[in-house]
Scaffold this motif. Sequence first.
Motif, PDB file in Angstrom:
ATOM      1  N   PHE A  79      10.065  21.257 -22.121  1.00 38.24           N
ATOM      2  CA  PHE A  79       9.145  20.308 -21.308  1.00 38.24           C
ATOM      3  C   PHE A  79       7.616  21.348 -20.117  1.00 38.24           C
ATOM      4  O   PHE A  79       7.407  21.031 -20.227  1.00 38.24           O
ATOM      5  CB  PHE A  79       9.909  19.659 -20.855  1.00 38.24           C
ATOM      6  CG  PHE A  79      10.584  18.382 -21.452  1.00 38.24           C
ATOM      7  CD1 PHE A  79       9.773  17.842 -22.745  1.00 38.24           C
ATOM      8  CD2 PHE A  79      11.993  18.585 -20.967  1.00 38.24           C
ATOM      9  CE1 PHE A  79      11.012  16.944 -23.094  1.00 38.24           C
ATOM     10  CE2 PHE A  79      12.968  17.615 -22.160  1.00 38.24           C
ATOM     11  CZ  PHE A  79      12.792  17.354 -23.080  1.00 38.24           C
ATOM     12  N   VAL A  80       8.541  22.400 -20.225  1.00 38.44           N
ATOM     13  CA  VAL A  80       7.363  23.050 -19.407  1.00 38.44           C
ATOM     14  C   VAL A  80       6.754  24.113 -20.315  1.00 38.44           C
ATOM     15  O   VAL A  80       5.708  24.639 -19.200  1.00 38.44           O
ATOM     16  CB  VAL A  80       8.562  24.152 -18.213  1.00 38.44           C
ATOM     17  CG1 VAL A  80       7.683  25.038 -16.892  1.00 38.44           C
ATOM     18  CG2 VAL A  80       9.698  22.873 -17.429  1.00 38.44           C
ATOM     19  N   GLY A  81       7.324  25.044 -20.550  1.00 32.65           N
ATOM     20  CA  GLY A  81       6.625  26.161 -21.749  1.00 32.65           C
ATOM     21  C   GLY A  81       5.600  25.412 -22.573  1.00 32.65           C
ATOM     22  O   GLY A  81       4.760  25.915 -22.692  1.00 32.65           O
ATOM     23  N   LEU A  82       6.441  24.586 -23.522  1.00 32.32           N
ATOM     24  CA  LEU A  82       6.010  24.311 -25.574  1.00 32.32           C
ATOM     25  C   LEU A  82       4.187  22.826 -24.369  1.00 32.32           C
ATOM     26  O   LEU A  82       3.596  22.880 -24.928  1.00 32.32           O
ATOM     27  CB  LEU A  82       6.664  23.424 -25.618  1.00 32.32           C
ATOM     28  CG  LEU A  82       5.961  23.217 -27.109  1.00 32.32           C
ATOM     29  CD1 LEU A  82       5.816  24.061 -27.698  1.00 32.32           C
ATOM     30  CD2 LEU A  82       7.102  23.103 -27.867  1.00 32.32           C
ATOM     31  N   GLY A 126       4.845  20.880 -15.790  1.00 31.74           N
ATOM     32  CA  GLY A 126       5.095  21.190 -14.802  1.00 31.74           C
ATOM     33  C   GLY A 126       6.346  21.597 -14.784  1.00 31.74           C
ATOM     34  O   GLY A 126       7.125  21.296 -15.132  1.00 31.74           O
ATOM     35  N   PHE A 127       6.349  22.640 -13.830  1.00 27.76           N
ATOM     36  CA  PHE A 127       7.941  23.269 -13.458  1.00 27.76           C
ATOM     37  C   PHE A 127       8.048  21.706 -12.410  1.00 27.76           C
ATOM     38  O   PHE A 127       7.325  21.434 -11.263  1.00 27.76           O
ATOM     39  CB  PHE A 127       7.464  23.976 -11.992  1.00 27.76           C
ATOM     40  CG  PHE A 127       7.787  25.517 -13.425  1.00 27.76           C
ATOM     41  CD1 PHE A 127       9.080  25.970 -14.183  1.00 27.76           C
ATOM     42  CD2 PHE A 127       6.387  25.951 -13.956  1.00 27.76           C
ATOM     43  CE1 PHE A 127       8.490  27.407 -14.684  1.00 27.76           C
ATOM     44  CE2 PHE A 127       6.360  27.438 -14.779  1.00 27.76           C
ATOM     45  CZ  PHE A 127       7.762  27.470 -14.876  1.00 27.76           C
ATOM     46  N   THR A 157       8.815  18.799 -12.019  1.00 32.99           N
ATOM     47  CA  THR A 157       8.172  17.390 -11.621  1.00 32.99           C
ATOM     48  C   THR A 157       9.536  16.035 -12.077  1.00 32.99           C
ATOM     49  O   THR A 157      10.266  16.809 -13.420  1.00 32.99           O
ATOM     50  CB  THR A 157       6.689  17.287 -12.423  1.00 32.99           C
ATOM     51  OG1 THR A 157       7.547  17.152 -14.112  1.00 32.99           O
ATOM     52  CG2 THR A 157       6.354  18.441 -12.426  1.00 32.99           C
ATOM     53  N   LEU A 158       9.066  15.153 -11.631  1.00 30.28           N
ATOM     54  CA  LEU A 158      10.221  14.139 -11.938  1.00 30.28           C
ATOM     55  C   LEU A 158      10.154  13.666 -13.394  1.00 30.28           C
ATOM     56  O   LEU A 158      11.057  13.279 -14.257  1.00 30.28           O
ATOM     57  CB  LEU A 158       9.571  13.057 -10.762  1.00 30.28           C
ATOM     58  CG  LEU A 158       9.855  11.520 -11.186  1.00 30.28           C
ATOM     59  CD1 LEU A 158      11.374  11.871 -10.936  1.00 30.28           C
ATOM     60  CD2 LEU A 158       8.561  10.360 -10.362  1.00 30.28           C
ATOM     61  N   LEU A 159       8.800  14.172 -14.340  1.00 28.45           N
ATOM     62  CA  LEU A 159       9.156  13.967 -15.517  1.00 28.45           C
ATOM     63  C   LEU A 159       9.973  15.044 -16.667  1.00 28.45           C
ATOM     64  O   LEU A 159      10.369  14.459 -16.841  1.00 28.45           O
ATOM     65  CB  LEU A 159       7.249  13.865 -15.913  1.00 28.45           C
ATOM     66  CG  LEU A 159       7.672  13.469 -17.819  1.00 28.45           C
ATOM     67  CD1 LEU A 159       7.541  11.630 -17.601  1.00 28.45           C
ATOM     68  CD2 LEU A 159       5.913  13.155 -17.989  1.00 28.45           C
ATOM     69  N   VAL A 160       9.470  16.045 -16.321  1.00 35.05           N
ATOM     70  CA  VAL A 160      10.402  16.877 -16.737  1.00 35.05           C
ATOM     71  C   VAL A 160      12.132  17.306 -16.067  1.00 35.05           C
ATOM     72  O   VAL A 160      12.676  17.409 -17.272  1.00 35.05           O
ATOM     73  CB  VAL A 160       9.691  18.626 -16.077  1.00 35.05           C
ATOM     74  CG1 VAL A 160      10.267  19.649 -16.531  1.00 35.05           C
ATOM     75  CG2 VAL A 160       7.981  18.667 -16.938  1.00 35.05           C
ATOM     76  N   ALA A 161      12.089  16.487 -14.699  1.00 39.26           N
ATOM     77  CA  ALA A 161      13.226  16.062 -14.690  1.00 39.26           C
ATOM     78  C   ALA A 161      14.391  15.498 -15.451  1.00 39.26           C
ATOM     79  O   ALA A 161      15.697  15.520 -15.823  1.00 39.26           O
ATOM     80  CB  ALA A 161      14.092  16.727 -13.273  1.00 39.26           C
ATOM     81  N   GLY A 162      13.841  14.066 -15.808  1.00 39.61           N
ATOM     82  CA  GLY A 162      14.249  13.065 -16.130  1.00 39.61           C
ATOM     83  C   GLY A 162      14.350  12.934 -17.345  1.00 39.61           C
ATOM     84  O   GLY A 162      15.687  12.641 -18.350  1.00 39.61           O
ATOM     85  N   PHE A 163      13.254  13.687 -18.163  1.00 36.95           N
ATOM     86  CA  PHE A 163      13.948  14.357 -20.025  1.00 36.95           C
ATOM     87  C   PHE A 163      14.625  15.456 -19.873  1.00 36.95           C
ATOM     88  O   PHE A 163      15.793  15.121 -20.966  1.00 36.95           O
ATOM     89  CB  PHE A 163      12.488  15.419 -20.022  1.00 36.95           C
ATOM     90  CG  PHE A 163      11.618  13.851 -21.219  1.00 36.95           C
ATOM     91  CD1 PHE A 163      11.177  12.747 -21.331  1.00 36.95           C
ATOM     92  CD2 PHE A 163       9.625  13.946 -20.217  1.00 36.95           C
ATOM     93  CE1 PHE A 163      10.597  12.001 -21.707  1.00 36.95           C
ATOM     94  CE2 PHE A 163       8.553  13.543 -20.963  1.00 36.95           C
ATOM     95  CZ  PHE A 163       9.246  12.125 -21.508  1.00 36.95           C
ATOM     96  N   GLY A 173      13.264  24.707 -12.678  1.00 38.66           N
ATOM     97  CA  GLY A 173      12.331  24.933 -11.639  1.00 38.66           C
ATOM     98  C   GLY A 173      12.164  23.921 -10.704  1.00 38.66           C
ATOM     99  O   GLY A 173      10.940  23.499  -9.584  1.00 38.66           O
ATOM    100  N   ALA A 174      12.887  22.550 -10.436  1.00 35.35           N
ATOM    101  CA  ALA A 174      12.964  21.915  -9.332  1.00 35.35           C
ATOM    102  C   ALA A 174      12.786  22.339  -8.135  1.00 35.35           C
ATOM    103  O   ALA A 174      14.090  23.087  -7.498  1.00 35.35           O
ATOM    104  CB  ALA A 174      14.109  21.127  -9.350  1.00 35.35           C
ATOM    105  N   PRO A 175      12.502  21.659  -7.157  1.00 35.78           N
ATOM    106  CA  PRO A 175      12.327  23.031  -5.332  1.00 35.78           C
ATOM    107  C   PRO A 175      13.766  22.048  -4.819  1.00 35.78           C
ATOM    108  O   PRO A 175      14.632  21.279  -5.108  1.00 35.78           O
ATOM    109  CB  PRO A 175      11.368  22.625  -5.402  1.00 35.78           C
ATOM    110  CG  PRO A 175      11.221  20.556  -6.044  1.00 35.78           C
ATOM    111  CD  PRO A 175      11.430  20.842  -7.056  1.00 35.78           C
ATOM    112  N   THR A 176      14.657  23.094  -4.181  1.00 35.83           N
ATOM    113  CA  THR A 176      15.252  22.712  -3.186  1.00 35.83           C
ATOM    114  C   THR A 176      15.260  22.065  -2.187  1.00 35.83           C
ATOM    115  O   THR A 176      16.130  21.168  -1.760  1.00 35.83           O
ATOM    116  CB  THR A 176      15.986  24.450  -3.250  1.00 35.83           C
ATOM    117  OG1 THR A 176      14.584  24.938  -1.628  1.00 35.83           O
ATOM    118  CG2 THR A 176      16.398  25.369  -3.982  1.00 35.83           C
TER     119      THR A 176
END
Length: 301
Positions: A143-146, A150-151, A153-159, A233-236
């Motif tokens: 989701f981030v590399g391919l 984005g690092f 993000t809500l969408l990447v974390a959800g997937f 890469g979710a922020p702390t």
Amino acid sequence: MSTETDTSDMTEGSEPAFGRVSRSKDVAFRWLTLAAALLGIVALAALLANVAVDAVGWLTWDFLTGMPSFSNPYDAGFYPAIVGSIALMLLIALITFPLGVGAAIYLEEYASDGYLTRFIQLNIANLAGVPSVVYGLLGLGLFVGLLNLGFGTLLVAGFTVSLLILPIVIISAQEAIRSVPDSQRQASYGMGATKWQTIRNVILPRAMPGILTGTILALGRAIGETAPLIMIGAPTAVFGVPNSLFSKVSAMPMQIFTWADRPEMEFQYGVVAAGVVTLLVILLSINSIAILIRNRYQRRT
């Protein structure tokens, strides 16, 4: 002669030796399992009580509605992490529930019992036991590399977290669908119903309580996951609530983990304890709502 000897050894109201041994083992095993259950419950209750005591004085309205702080524990807030976790859980539920139930319906009702289906079933069972950090690496690469979403993000974390709990949802949904008696399917077909009508009107209503139970357990695991969020890469901590699927998002476990790493004792005990209690309350609230929905389906069926 031997029969008379055997019967003469047993007086009225007595029981055979094997019966006494069997009953003794049954009583011993019952007390052993009771002790095992009480040990887990007492240990968990003691842990929760200890955390609740540490949270006294720190779990305030300002803590629940404030922004995070890493320098002054008395200014620490939890609001962005709370909103981020709730938004993340809603997105995960929207992704995993239709995909998991759809996959289970196909595997149980449509797919033939061949080598390919067995291979898929075996891999789903194996994926349910894969460590969460591996799914974090998968989310980072896919989701981030391919896809370049984005690092953190809500969408990447959800997937990413959805991939983590999707095998659990599929397996629990399969078991629930499999538990529906085949006679009800045949009765539906006998009345002229199609395959889809049988699934919609007969199978899903009766399997839904079991499907929801598995989904509740999966979501309970998802809300406490930290490793996948770290890997993508979710922020702390964030200082605002997410307003789109591409907003940076943090979650309650990430925020608690960051506070626990601070050198100040107030962070390590008071602030962390308040965050843990908040996480548990929100988790139990989400589970309670899901259980109420499940009970409605049980009453209908």
